[in-house]
Scaffold this motif. Structure first.
Motif, PDB file in Angstrom:
ATOM      1  N   ASP A   1       0.812  -1.221   0.000  1.00  0.00           N
ATOM      2  CA  ASP A   1       0.000   0.000   0.000  1.00  0.00           C
ATOM      3  C   ASP A   1       0.843   1.267   0.000  1.00  0.00           C
TER       4      ASP A   1
ATOM      5  N   CYS B   1       1.416   1.120  -6.716  1.00  0.00           N
ATOM      6  CA  CYS B   1       0.984   0.316  -5.563  1.00  0.00           C
ATOM      7  C   CYS B   1       0.823  -1.139  -5.985  1.00  0.00           C
TER       8      CYS B   1
ATOM      9  N   CYS C   1      -7.076  -5.898  -5.557  1.00  0.00           N
ATOM     10  CA  CYS C   1      -6.612  -6.045  -4.180  1.00  0.00           C
ATOM     11  C   CYS C   1      -7.832  -6.285  -3.302  1.00  0.00           C
TER      12      CYS C   1
ATOM     13  N   GLU D   1      -9.044  -4.539  -0.875  1.00  0.00           N
ATOM     14  CA  GLU D   1      -9.863  -3.333  -0.684  1.00  0.00           C
ATOM     15  C   GLU D   1     -10.763  -3.124  -1.903  1.00  0.00           C
TER      16      GLU D   1
ATOM     17  N   CYS E   1      -3.263   5.379  -2.927  1.00  0.00           N
ATOM     18  CA  CYS E   1      -4.168   4.237  -3.023  1.00  0.00           C
ATOM     19  C   CYS E   1      -5.352   4.584  -3.933  1.00  0.00           C
TER      20      CYS E   1
HETATM   21  S1  SF4 Z   1      -5.361   0.105  -4.465  1.00  0.00           S
HETATM   22 FE1  SF4 Z   1      -4.928   0.763  -2.360  1.00  0.00          FE
HETATM   23  S2  SF4 Z   1      -5.422  -0.998  -1.073  1.00  0.00           S
HETATM   24 FE2  SF4 Z   1      -5.252  -1.709  -3.186  1.00  0.00          FE
HETATM   25  S3  SF4 Z   1      -3.105  -2.393  -3.357  1.00  0.00           S
HETATM   26 FE3  SF4 Z   1      -3.212  -0.250  -4.060  1.00  0.00          FE
HETATM   27  S4  SF4 Z   1      -2.699   0.928  -2.244  1.00  0.00           S
HETATM   28 FE4  SF4 Z   1      -3.251  -1.108  -1.543  1.00  0.00          FE
END
Ligand code: SF4
Ligand code: SF4
Lengths: 487, 159
Positions: A354, A359, A377, A379, A437
């Motif tokens: 993250d 990312c 991911c 999330e 993110c």
């Molecule tokens: S989108 Fe956000 S939660 Fe998903 S891997 Fe990237 S930084 Fe992490």
């Protein structure tokens, strides 16, 4: 030459000597510099003015320090600079290392902040089948990452024990056949743990991670469990797994369990209680994680959320207390700090998905939903559960690895989390170690790109980095922090 | 409700990009409107966002001026190092540790020429690579384990 001309000449900035760097004016008047190699220097405001105007004399000690760190263009050690950049970006072509298998969406807890969109324990139709789980393991093994981790999550994964057990055995078998290193991890609230299950996990080298939000009153307030006392289960099994790890046997490796702290509004002001509880439970690390208004937690934000300033204060107080404990001989580390110090002090990549650029979405991790749907991911999967499949990148039963890696969401997340294309991040001093993110941006600001000057997550990151660099400036705390990541 | 703040900026002293970046950096506190004015100037209007206290809003003009000065430096540093930075990052992407060579702290004119030639060559390669289209996958992100390491594919196994 008239005196006037001479004065004009010497005042003219000699920008030729300035290499690329970013900087931040700190609250105490000093200026922090960083460069692409991840090297830093803290200088006084006055020295920064001289440095940026090209008026730093080459005989000065500061010049030598800056030159050694790559802040003097003519003195750049290209080989060392490239080596440092390469080391800190080694993850780029590695392939996804983290594979999150959602064993079930059912859960027997009803945590206040739950982001995972869990259903009650009696909910139907959201358990992963053995067939989907095996396909998921096969898919994970397609990754070019030499050391993949398969993490079993939920809901509460122990509610689908048969599939979980089968997946562990299958992954171990496939790993052996292919000569691949496969790490297995379980994230559980421990409320359904039994001796038999615990033994199986230990004997198959499955590491375990749970949630611990503080002393019983706080933990149980955050983590409502109709079946009894959540904290008591957590404490009991932490003790068991810590005990097993202390008695290693030759047949298999036993891992020390870890715990995650989620900071809710109720945690604010209770930093010491929480850290003391971690010590009481025998844990050597505490991971102070902010709550994110993603998925289900978004709806509850007014009740359980807080401002980035409030979290920054909580984080600073926690870190100060942890350092004080360390100075008194107690061994406990804060994981966020450890991750960042690994990058800042050792120049390495600790694999934290993250906070990196781009990312970890898709190129660092894949989340496998109970029905085989793949998300960039976990999330992103939670956003999907709220009815928006923007972060879905395929299905494990239908789509090829290549198609998943090239899915629009995979590419969009990589592009959106590239700090060079973020106007604020591209000029931020914390860029070498930070990350944005896309899921957070999308959920809070309505776009994958987001807007960092008004982003709560950016403010959190700034607060945490400021706290860390503030401590690194003080010799006593710097010594303790550096010891945390000493190799 | 705090009042709007208007700041005139000469584009002879600061580039429009610097003005934009400086205004953007205050986006947590204010909305910024940039309007062209005659005589090579722009008018920057900062309008406090809901939730921005009067005290914070009052500090915005000073913050903006400070940011503008910093942006000027950032722009200078960034544009003066673009090629070198691209070269270094490309070198990092393809980095293979080399045995130590003799001390080369500082560039002689000859080394500088070699460096510039190298940068020109790499720029050419980058352009050629970009011309091949987005399907190029130099990091092998779309490759599977078998594609990369399976001996049947003529590649070496990792261990
Ligand atoms: S989108 Fe956000 S939660 Fe998903 S891997 Fe990237 S930084 Fe992490
Ligand atoms: S997210 Fe914020 S702290 Fe992180 S690099 Fe971007 S601007 Fe800096």
């Amino acid at each position: 030459m008239t005196p006037k001309t001479a004065a004009k000449r010497s005042a003219k900035p000699r920008s030729a000597g300035l290499p690329y760097f970013t900087f931040r004016r700190m609250a105490d008047g000093s200026v922090l510099l960083s460069n692409d190699a991840g090297r830093t220097a803290a200088v006084s405001g006055k020295d920064f003015a001289r440095f940026s105007a090209g008026r730093l004399g080459s005989g000065e000690p500061l010049y030598a320090e800056l030159a050694a760190k790559g802040f003097v263009r003519e003195m750049t050690d290209f080989e060392g600079y490239a080596a440092a950049c390469s080391k800190k970006n080694a993850f780029l072509g590695a392939g996804p290392g983290l594979h999150i298998l959602v064993m079930t969406l059912r859960c027997n807890h009803k945590c206040l902040y739950c982001q995972s969109g869990a259903l009650g324990a009696g909910g139907r139709g959201t358990d992963m089948s053995r067939a989907v789980a095996r396909k998921s393991v096969d898919f994970a093994l397609k990754s070019t990452n030499p050391g993949i981790t398969i993490e079993f999550q939920g809901g509460e994964p122990l509610l689908n024990w048969d599939t979980l057990k089968d997946s562990v055995l299958y992954a171990r078998g496939r790993g052996r056949e292919l000569g691949r290193e496969v790490r297995l991890a379980l994230v559980s609230n421990f409320s359904l743990m039994t001796e038999e299950k615990a033994r199986f996990l230990v004997e198959n080298e499955v590491s375990v991670c749970t949630s611990l939000d503080g002393p019983a009153d706080l933990h149980n307030k955050n983590r409502t469990f109709s079946g009894g006392n959540s904290h008591a289960h957590t404490a009991r099994w932490l003790k068991y797994f810590i005990g097993r790890a202390a008695k290693q046997v030759p047949e298999y490796r036993t891992f020390t369990p870890s715990a995650l702290l989620t900071v809710s509004r109720y945690s604010l002001g209770r930093e010491k209680d929480i850290v003391d509880e971690y010590l009481r439970q025998g844990l050597a690390d505490i991971f102070v994680r902010p709550l994110a208004p993603i998925g289900y937690a978004k709806k509850l934000w007014p009740r359980i959320g807080y401002s980035s300033e409030e979290f920054a204060r909580f984080y600073r107080n926690s870190l100060d207390y942890i350092i004080k404990l360390n100075a008194a001989g107690k061994k406990i580390r804060e994981r966020h700090a450890v991750i960042m110090l690994e990058k800042i002090v050792n120049g390495g990549d600790p694999g934290y998905l993250d906070m990196r650029c781009p990312c970890g979405a898709a190129i660092g991790q894949v989340a496998y939903n109970y029905n085989g749907d793949l998300y960039a991911c976990d999330e992103g999967r939670m956003v999907g559960w709220e009815g928006d499949d923007l972060f879905r990148i395929g299905n494990v039963l239908r789509d090829s690895y290549r198609k998943v890696m090239l899915a629009p969401a995979s590419r969009a997340c990589a592009a959106a989390s590239s700090l060079e294309s973020q106007p604020q991040c591209s000029r931020c001093v914390y860029k070498p170690w930070c990350g944005v993110c896309p899921v957070y941006n999308y959920e809070t600001q309505g776009s994958l790109w987001g807007d960092m000057p008004s982003s709560g997550r950016c403010a959190l990151s700034l607060g945490m980095f400021d706290a860390l660099f503030g401590l690194l400036k003080k010799p006593a705390s710097a010594k303790i922090l550096k010891e945390w990541v000493q190799k | 409700m705090s009042e709007n703040i208007s700041i005139r900026v000469s584009l002879k002293k600061y580039s429009l990009d610097s003005v934009r970046y400086a205004a953007h950096s205050l986006g947590g506190l204010v909305y910024a409107f940039i309007k062209p004015l005659p005589g090579g100037k722009v008018l920057v209007e900062l309008s406090p966002k809901p939730g921005t206290t009067a005290a914070k809003a009052a500090g915005c003009a000073r913050l903006f001026r400070g940011e503008l000065e910093d942006e000027k430096l950032r722009e200078r540093v960034s544009s003066g190092n673009r090629e070198l930075r691209e070269f270094l990052l490309l070198k990092a992407m393809n980095y293979q540790p080399k045995p130590p060579e003799k001390d080369d702290s500082g560039l002689t004119p000859q080394q500088e020429k070699e460096l510039n030639d190298l940068i020109a060559q790499i720029e050419g390669e980058i352009k050629a690579e970009a011309a091949k289209g987005a399907s190029a996958d130099p990091l092998g992100i779309t490759s599977t384990w078998e594609d990369k390491y399976d001996p049947k594919n003529g590649r070496k196994k990792i261990r």
